[in-house]
Motif scaffolding. Structure first.
Motif, PDB file in Angstrom:
ATOM      1  N   LEU A 192     -49.908  44.154  53.017  1.00 45.33           N
ATOM      2  CA  LEU A 192     -49.351  43.049  53.797  1.00 45.33           C
ATOM      3  C   LEU A 192     -48.840  43.536  55.149  1.00 45.33           C
ATOM      4  O   LEU A 192     -49.055  42.888  56.183  1.00 45.33           O
ATOM      5  CB  LEU A 192     -48.221  42.375  53.012  1.00 45.33           C
ATOM      6  CG  LEU A 192     -48.626  41.677  51.713  1.00 45.33           C
ATOM      7  CD1 LEU A 192     -47.391  41.139  50.996  1.00 45.33           C
ATOM      8  CD2 LEU A 192     -49.612  40.549  51.986  1.00 45.33           C
ATOM      9  N   TYR A 193     -48.132  44.655  55.148  1.00 45.56           N
ATOM     10  CA  TYR A 193     -47.672  45.238  56.414  1.00 45.56           C
ATOM     11  C   TYR A 193     -48.861  45.573  57.320  1.00 45.56           C
ATOM     12  O   TYR A 193     -48.837  45.322  58.527  1.00 45.56           O
ATOM     13  CB  TYR A 193     -46.894  46.524  56.150  1.00 45.56           C
ATOM     14  CG  TYR A 193     -45.421  46.340  55.890  1.00 45.56           C
ATOM     15  CD1 TYR A 193     -44.577  45.839  56.880  1.00 45.56           C
ATOM     16  CD2 TYR A 193     -44.853  46.708  54.669  1.00 45.56           C
ATOM     17  CE1 TYR A 193     -43.215  45.689  56.660  1.00 45.56           C
ATOM     18  CE2 TYR A 193     -43.499  46.566  54.439  1.00 45.56           C
ATOM     19  CZ  TYR A 193     -42.685  46.057  55.433  1.00 45.56           C
ATOM     20  OH  TYR A 193     -41.339  45.909  55.210  1.00 45.56           O
ATOM     21  N   PHE A 194     -49.879  46.162  56.728  1.00 41.18           N
ATOM     22  CA  PHE A 194     -51.054  46.596  57.481  1.00 41.18           C
ATOM     23  C   PHE A 194     -51.802  45.386  58.051  1.00 41.18           C
ATOM     24  O   PHE A 194     -52.142  45.335  59.244  1.00 41.18           O
ATOM     25  CB  PHE A 194     -51.959  47.396  56.542  1.00 41.18           C
ATOM     26  CG  PHE A 194     -52.784  48.464  57.210  1.00 41.18           C
ATOM     27  CD1 PHE A 194     -52.801  48.637  58.582  1.00 41.18           C
ATOM     28  CD2 PHE A 194     -53.567  49.322  56.439  1.00 41.18           C
ATOM     29  CE1 PHE A 194     -53.570  49.622  59.181  1.00 41.18           C
ATOM     30  CE2 PHE A 194     -54.343  50.317  57.022  1.00 41.18           C
ATOM     31  CZ  PHE A 194     -54.345  50.464  58.401  1.00 41.18           C
ATOM     32  N   GLN A 195     -52.047  44.394  57.225  1.00 40.77           N
ATOM     33  CA  GLN A 195     -52.803  43.216  57.637  1.00 40.77           C
ATOM     34  C   GLN A 195     -52.115  42.462  58.766  1.00 40.77           C
ATOM     35  O   GLN A 195     -52.776  41.866  59.621  1.00 40.77           O
ATOM     36  CB  GLN A 195     -53.027  42.304  56.435  1.00 40.77           C
ATOM     37  CG  GLN A 195     -53.996  42.872  55.403  1.00 40.77           C
ATOM     38  CD  GLN A 195     -53.908  42.193  54.061  1.00 40.77           C
ATOM     39  OE1 GLN A 195     -52.992  41.412  53.792  1.00 40.77           O
ATOM     40  NE2 GLN A 195     -54.848  42.493  53.172  1.00 40.77           N
TER      41      GLN A 195
ATOM     42  N   SER B  54     -55.184  50.498  51.470  1.00 45.40           N
ATOM     43  CA  SER B  54     -53.844  50.572  50.899  1.00 45.40           C
ATOM     44  C   SER B  54     -53.897  50.904  49.409  1.00 45.40           C
ATOM     45  O   SER B  54     -53.115  51.728  48.917  1.00 45.40           O
ATOM     46  CB  SER B  54     -53.105  49.246  51.116  1.00 45.40           C
ATOM     47  OG  SER B  54     -52.840  49.044  52.492  1.00 45.40           O
ATOM     48  N   TYR B  55     -54.813  50.281  48.697  1.00 45.36           N
ATOM     49  CA  TYR B  55     -54.913  50.536  47.259  1.00 45.36           C
ATOM     50  C   TYR B  55     -55.215  52.001  46.971  1.00 45.36           C
ATOM     51  O   TYR B  55     -54.529  52.649  46.178  1.00 45.36           O
ATOM     52  CB  TYR B  55     -56.003  49.658  46.637  1.00 45.36           C
ATOM     53  CG  TYR B  55     -55.686  48.180  46.588  1.00 45.36           C
ATOM     54  CD1 TYR B  55     -54.402  47.701  46.857  1.00 45.36           C
ATOM     55  CD2 TYR B  55     -56.675  47.252  46.280  1.00 45.36           C
ATOM     56  CE1 TYR B  55     -54.118  46.347  46.818  1.00 45.36           C
ATOM     57  CE2 TYR B  55     -56.390  45.891  46.232  1.00 45.36           C
ATOM     58  CZ  TYR B  55     -55.121  45.443  46.503  1.00 45.36           C
ATOM     59  OH  TYR B  55     -54.855  44.101  46.460  1.00 45.36           O
TER      60      TYR B  55
ATOM     61  N   ALA C 147     -46.030  39.232  63.355  1.00 50.79           N
ATOM     62  CA  ALA C 147     -45.874  40.471  62.587  1.00 50.79           C
ATOM     63  C   ALA C 147     -44.407  40.796  62.367  1.00 50.79           C
ATOM     64  O   ALA C 147     -44.022  41.286  61.296  1.00 50.79           O
ATOM     65  CB  ALA C 147     -46.575  41.624  63.300  1.00 50.79           C
ATOM     66  N   ARG C 148     -43.565  40.494  63.371  1.00 47.87           N
ATOM     67  CA  ARG C 148     -42.123  40.712  63.207  1.00 47.87           C
ATOM     68  C   ARG C 148     -41.576  39.833  62.081  1.00 47.87           C
ATOM     69  O   ARG C 148     -40.725  40.255  61.296  1.00 47.87           O
ATOM     70  CB  ARG C 148     -41.390  40.388  64.502  1.00 47.87           C
ATOM     71  CG  ARG C 148     -41.750  41.246  65.676  1.00 47.87           C
ATOM     72  CD  ARG C 148     -41.098  42.587  65.612  1.00 47.87           C
ATOM     73  NE  ARG C 148     -41.489  43.411  66.754  1.00 47.87           N
ATOM     74  CZ  ARG C 148     -41.542  44.724  66.724  1.00 47.87           C
ATOM     75  NH1 ARG C 148     -41.229  45.376  65.607  1.00 47.87           N
ATOM     76  NH2 ARG C 148     -41.906  45.416  67.784  1.00 47.87           N
TER      77      ARG C 148
ATOM     78  N   PRO D  44     -50.086  54.302  58.167  1.00 44.23           N
ATOM     79  CA  PRO D  44     -50.496  55.343  59.128  1.00 44.23           C
ATOM     80  C   PRO D  44     -49.565  55.390  60.328  1.00 44.23           C
ATOM     81  O   PRO D  44     -48.852  54.423  60.623  1.00 44.23           O
ATOM     82  CB  PRO D  44     -51.913  54.911  59.525  1.00 44.23           C
ATOM     83  CG  PRO D  44     -51.991  53.467  59.197  1.00 44.23           C
ATOM     84  CD  PRO D  44     -51.107  53.251  58.014  1.00 44.23           C
ATOM     85  N   SER D  45     -49.578  56.513  61.017  1.00 43.98           N
ATOM     86  CA  SER D  45     -48.614  56.740  62.097  1.00 43.98           C
ATOM     87  C   SER D  45     -48.708  55.691  63.194  1.00 43.98           C
ATOM     88  O   SER D  45     -47.696  55.282  63.768  1.00 43.98           O
ATOM     89  CB  SER D  45     -48.812  58.139  62.675  1.00 43.98           C
ATOM     90  OG  SER D  45     -50.139  58.295  63.163  1.00 43.98           O
ATOM     91  N   TYR D  46     -49.926  55.234  63.522  1.00 43.30           N
ATOM     92  CA  TYR D  46     -50.032  54.255  64.605  1.00 43.30           C
ATOM     93  C   TYR D  46     -49.412  52.918  64.224  1.00 43.30           C
ATOM     94  O   TYR D  46     -48.963  52.152  65.085  1.00 43.30           O
ATOM     95  CB  TYR D  46     -51.472  54.074  65.060  1.00 43.30           C
ATOM     96  CG  TYR D  46     -52.433  53.517  64.026  1.00 43.30           C
ATOM     97  CD1 TYR D  46     -52.529  52.162  63.772  1.00 43.30           C
ATOM     98  CD2 TYR D  46     -53.277  54.368  63.325  1.00 43.30           C
ATOM     99  CE1 TYR D  46     -53.420  51.656  62.835  1.00 43.30           C
ATOM    100  CE2 TYR D  46     -54.184  53.874  62.393  1.00 43.30           C
ATOM    101  CZ  TYR D  46     -54.243  52.521  62.152  1.00 43.30           C
ATOM    102  OH  TYR D  46     -55.133  52.018  61.230  1.00 43.30           O
ATOM    103  N   ALA D  47     -49.363  52.613  62.925  1.00 42.86           N
ATOM    104  CA  ALA D  47     -48.709  51.379  62.487  1.00 42.86           C
ATOM    105  C   ALA D  47     -47.208  51.473  62.718  1.00 42.86           C
ATOM    106  O   ALA D  47     -46.576  50.505  63.161  1.00 42.86           O
ATOM    107  CB  ALA D  47     -49.005  51.119  61.009  1.00 42.86           C
TER     108      ALA D  47
END
Length: 321
Positions: free
Chosen positions: A41-44, A129-130, A191-192, A227-230
């Motif tokens: 969810l965070y990634f998407q 993610s999985y 996203a916030r 990942p770091s860029y996220a």
């Protein structure tokens, strides 16, 4: 019915889209899938058009737990259900998507949420993610096993309306895909809102202590494993990768100690129904992926010692010691 007859019935039963011989069948039984789902969810939410589609068409802020249950039910049905049940679940999702649209937050353009670009992003963020969380938390998987898992999920991509040939079929292809979309990712108001919601979702008064004790730990660990860029896009710091790995291994070890007879009794009991259909030999166990495991490439080099993995941004991490 005698044992021989039961064995014949199980042999002839429909194994579904994946079946007990797949990596998917084993991995999706792991309790760390819940942490992986929150990471997804965070990634998407990093794709502005994808998250806008959610914000305009979803009641997730009012029915957060219901949405999570429905997502888990879809994954459980497509993994452990019959072929007919999986196809029916996919058809339902595709039909819903055809009726939904959203407005681009930058251009004002109206677009359908079933655009292939958006479906592909959601799919890849989920699959990454999985496999990332389960592997990084202690399940031994070789590079070949990971590739097998990613390739298997061309099936789930097809269910939501994607052309399977357009979907990554290996870890390398998945990494190249993420590199190709990096410049399209951003963290805006939507996203916030997802970030704020995941850190403190609305909860009935009686469950507020559980939210503070359990949910925030799960959400924090899911965020930390991005990942770091996220992290750079969200602008919130995460612990150093070795510390995150240790937390994932510790959490995975604790959750896996909960007896499966307890975990699998929780509704909707997809795994128990699959085992009843196919026989005891179909019992999933992510510690025994049915392919040869190359221990030189496994995430754990010994009990509790993380060796390495490849995140969505292609970076490497190592636990010292």
């Amino acid at each position: 019915m005698g044992e021989a007859a039961m064995g014949e019935a199980a042999k002839d039963a429909d194994v579904g889209l994946f079946g007990p011989s797949s990596v998917t069948w084993q991995l999706h039984s792991d309790p760390m899938m819940w942490v992986a789902g929150v990471r997804a969810l965070y990634f998407q939410a990093l794709h502005p058009r994808a998250v806008r589609g959610v914000m305009e068409n979803s009641d997730f802020r009012k029915d957060a737990w219901g949405r999570l249950r429905r997502t888990a039910d879809f994954v459980g049905t497509t993994t452990y259900g019959t072929t007919a049940a999986a196809e029916k679940a996919g058809a339902r999702v595709r039909k819903i998507h055809t009726m939904l649209s959203a407005t681009d937050p930058d251009t004002g353009e109206r677009y359908g949420v079933d655009e292939p670009e958006l479906l592909l992003w959601v799919h890849c963020a989920e699959i990454d993610s999985y496999v990332h969380v389960v592997r990084r938390s202690g399940i031994r998987l070789s590079a070949a096993d990971v590739d097998r898992y990613v390739a298997e999920h061309r099936q789930s991509a097809r269910l939501v309306g994607l052309d399977p040939d357009s979907v990554p079929a290996s870890a390398a292809e998945l990494a190249r895909y993420f590199a190709s979309v990096r410049d399209r990712l951003a963290v805006g108001a939507d996203a916030r809102a997802v970030d704020d919601f995941l850190r403190c979702p609305p909860t009935p008064a009686l469950l507020v202590p559980a939210r503070a004790l359990l949910w925030r730990r799960v959400a924090g660990l899911a965020y930390a494993s991005l990942p770091s860029y996220a992290h750079a896009l969200y602008g919130r710091p995460a612990p150093p990768p070795p510390a995150v790995t240790r937390r994932l291994v510790t959490t995975g070890t604790l959750l896996r100690r909960i007896p499966t007879r307890v975990r699998w009794q929780l509704p909707p009991k997809h795994i128990l129904r699959a085992m009843a259909r196919l026989g005891p030999g179909s019992r999933p166990d992510p510690r025994r992926v049915p392919y040869e495991v190359d221990t030189r490439d496994a995430i754990l080099d010994g009990p509790g010692r993380a060796q390495r993995n490849n995140g969505g941004d292609g970076t490497r991490w190592r636990t010292p010691g």
